[in-house]
Scaffold this active site. Structure first.
Site, PDB file in Angstrom:
ATOM      1  N   GLU A 121      43.396  58.387  52.611  1.00 50.14           N
ATOM      2  CA  GLU A 121      43.337  59.346  51.495  1.00 50.14           C
ATOM      3  C   GLU A 121      41.957  60.007  51.434  1.00 50.14           C
ATOM      4  O   GLU A 121      41.838  61.210  51.187  1.00 50.14           O
ATOM      5  CB  GLU A 121      43.639  58.625  50.174  1.00 50.14           C
ATOM      6  CG  GLU A 121      45.110  58.224  50.067  1.00 50.14           C
ATOM      7  CD  GLU A 121      45.420  57.303  48.909  1.00 50.14           C
ATOM      8  OE1 GLU A 121      44.486  56.767  48.295  1.00 50.14           O
ATOM      9  OE2 GLU A 121      46.608  57.118  48.628  1.00 50.14           O
ATOM     10  N   ALA A 144      46.356  58.927  41.422  1.00 53.94           N
ATOM     11  CA  ALA A 144      45.125  58.145  41.246  1.00 53.94           C
ATOM     12  C   ALA A 144      45.447  56.950  40.360  1.00 53.94           C
ATOM     13  O   ALA A 144      46.451  56.938  39.633  1.00 53.94           O
ATOM     14  CB  ALA A 144      44.036  58.993  40.608  1.00 53.94           C
ATOM     15  N   ASP A 145      44.582  55.967  40.425  1.00 55.93           N
ATOM     16  CA  ASP A 145      44.722  54.799  39.557  1.00 55.93           C
ATOM     17  C   ASP A 145      43.909  54.971  38.279  1.00 55.93           C
ATOM     18  O   ASP A 145      44.273  54.433  37.238  1.00 55.93           O
ATOM     19  CB  ASP A 145      44.302  53.537  40.314  1.00 55.93           C
ATOM     20  CG  ASP A 145      45.197  53.329  41.524  1.00 55.93           C
ATOM     21  OD1 ASP A 145      46.414  53.210  41.323  1.00 55.93           O
ATOM     22  OD2 ASP A 145      44.691  53.338  42.657  1.00 55.93           O
ATOM     23  N   THR A 191      49.929  59.394  48.612  1.00 57.38           N
ATOM     24  CA  THR A 191      50.717  58.162  48.700  1.00 57.38           C
ATOM     25  C   THR A 191      50.886  57.564  47.310  1.00 57.38           C
ATOM     26  O   THR A 191      49.961  57.626  46.492  1.00 57.38           O
ATOM     27  CB  THR A 191      49.956  57.156  49.603  1.00 57.38           C
ATOM     28  OG1 THR A 191      49.802  57.752  50.891  1.00 57.38           O
ATOM     29  CG2 THR A 191      50.712  55.844  49.744  1.00 57.38           C
TER      30      THR A 191
HETATM   31  C1  5RP Z   1      47.555  54.879  46.836  1.00 54.63           C
HETATM   32  C2  5RP Z   1      46.913  55.574  45.708  1.00 54.63           C
HETATM   33  C3  5RP Z   1      47.791  56.141  44.647  1.00 54.63           C
HETATM   34  O1  5RP Z   1      47.543  57.490  44.510  1.00 54.63           O
HETATM   35  C4  5RP Z   1      47.508  55.419  43.354  1.00 54.63           C
HETATM   36  O2  5RP Z   1      47.631  54.019  43.554  1.00 54.63           O
HETATM   37  C5  5RP Z   1      48.448  55.873  42.246  1.00 54.63           C
HETATM   38  O3  5RP Z   1      49.733  55.425  42.510  1.00 54.63           O
HETATM   39  P1  5RP Z   1      50.979  55.794  41.602  1.00 54.63           P
HETATM   40  O4  5RP Z   1      51.209  57.261  41.740  1.00 54.63           O
HETATM   41  O5  5RP Z   1      52.104  54.958  42.177  1.00 54.63           O
HETATM   42  O6  5RP Z   1      50.671  55.406  40.183  1.00 54.63           O
HETATM   43  O7  5RP Z   1      45.717  55.729  45.619  1.00 54.63           O
HETATM   44  O8  5RP Z   1      46.618  54.271  47.682  1.00 54.63           O
END
Ligand code: 5RP
Length: 225
Positions: A107, A87-88, A32
């Site tokens: 997740e 990931a963040d 996601t």
């Molecule tokens: C969602 C997540 C996403 O993988 C994370 O927030 C990274 O998002 P993005 O690809 O938009 O930078 O953990 O719950």
């Protein structure tokens, strides 16, 4: 390259990474967020080369369905060949913070069922110590204030993510101010608080490989033990 272009590059690299592993019976896990979205777009070109996907959110399931990719319930499958998600934050052991998109619990479940977790991220997510990104914690709504008080006792500064209800009808506290040198311990300790569904640390089961988008190209990184 912009951050968005780096996300597209790692999504394409993930398509290349999984393609030789797929069989017509394979069911894969799909994550996601904005990076995962690019990956799902790329899956359109692999239609027919795998059976379908389990999604970690309603949003990703809808995107898959729109592309004509079969979406499975997780209870229909015993194992996923691979899980691809963003990931963040990631450290060099491929311990992650996830949940910026509020999908952390699903997740984590999809990760648990997957043989391999391929994380895709742009270089802004690469850190020495996890914790600059506020740690998302999914909480049963009636426990919100109690869990917040417990997190303060642990040294964090939890902020209620107003207006957000997860796919599991729960709420999110984003915990600021934690610098996590031992992410596995933090993951377990926070999960022990009554009312916590799960937290966004993916340390006990981190990524198996990280495809990191950098100005010098996509790097393939394995956990440093
Ligand atoms: C969602 C997540 C996403 O993988 C994370 O927030 C990274 O998002 P993005 O690809 O938009 O930078 O953990 O719950």
């Amino acid at each position: 390259m912009t951050q968005d272009e780096l996300k597209q590059a790692v999504a394409l690299a993930a398509i290349d990474y999984i393609t030789p592993k797929l069989t017509r019976d394979s069911v894969i896990g799909v994550g996601t967020g904005s990076t995962a979205k690019y990956f799902i777009d790329g899956l359109a070109n692999l239609k027919g080369e795998f059976a379908g996907a389990v999604a970690s959110s309603e949003a990703s399931a809808q995107q898959l369905e729109k592309l004509g990719i079969e979406v499975y319930e997780l209870n229909q499958v015993s194992e996923l060949l691979v899980y691809v998600d963003g990931a963040d934050e990631s450290n060099d052991q491929l311990e992650l913070i996830k949940g910026g998109g509020a999908a952390l619990t699903r997740e984590k479940i999809v990760t648990a069922v997957s043989r391999e977790f391929v994380c895709i991220a742009d270089e802004s997510k690469w850190v020495k110590v996890l914790g600059d990104f506020p740690l998302p914690v999914e909480v049963i709504p009636m426990a919100r204030s109690y869990v917040a008080r417990e997190l303060v006792k642990m040294g964090g500064n939890p902020v209620y993510r107003e207006g957000v209800v997860t796919d599991n009808d729960c709420v999110i506290l984003d915990v600021h101010g934690l610098k996590m040198v031992d992410p596995r311990k933090w993951e377990s300790d926070i999960n022990q608080i009554a009312g916590v569904v799960t937290n966004g640390l993916f340390a006990r089961r981190g990524a198996d490989v990280l495809l990191l988008g950098t100005a010098d190209g996509v790097k393939t990184i394995k956990p440093k033990y």
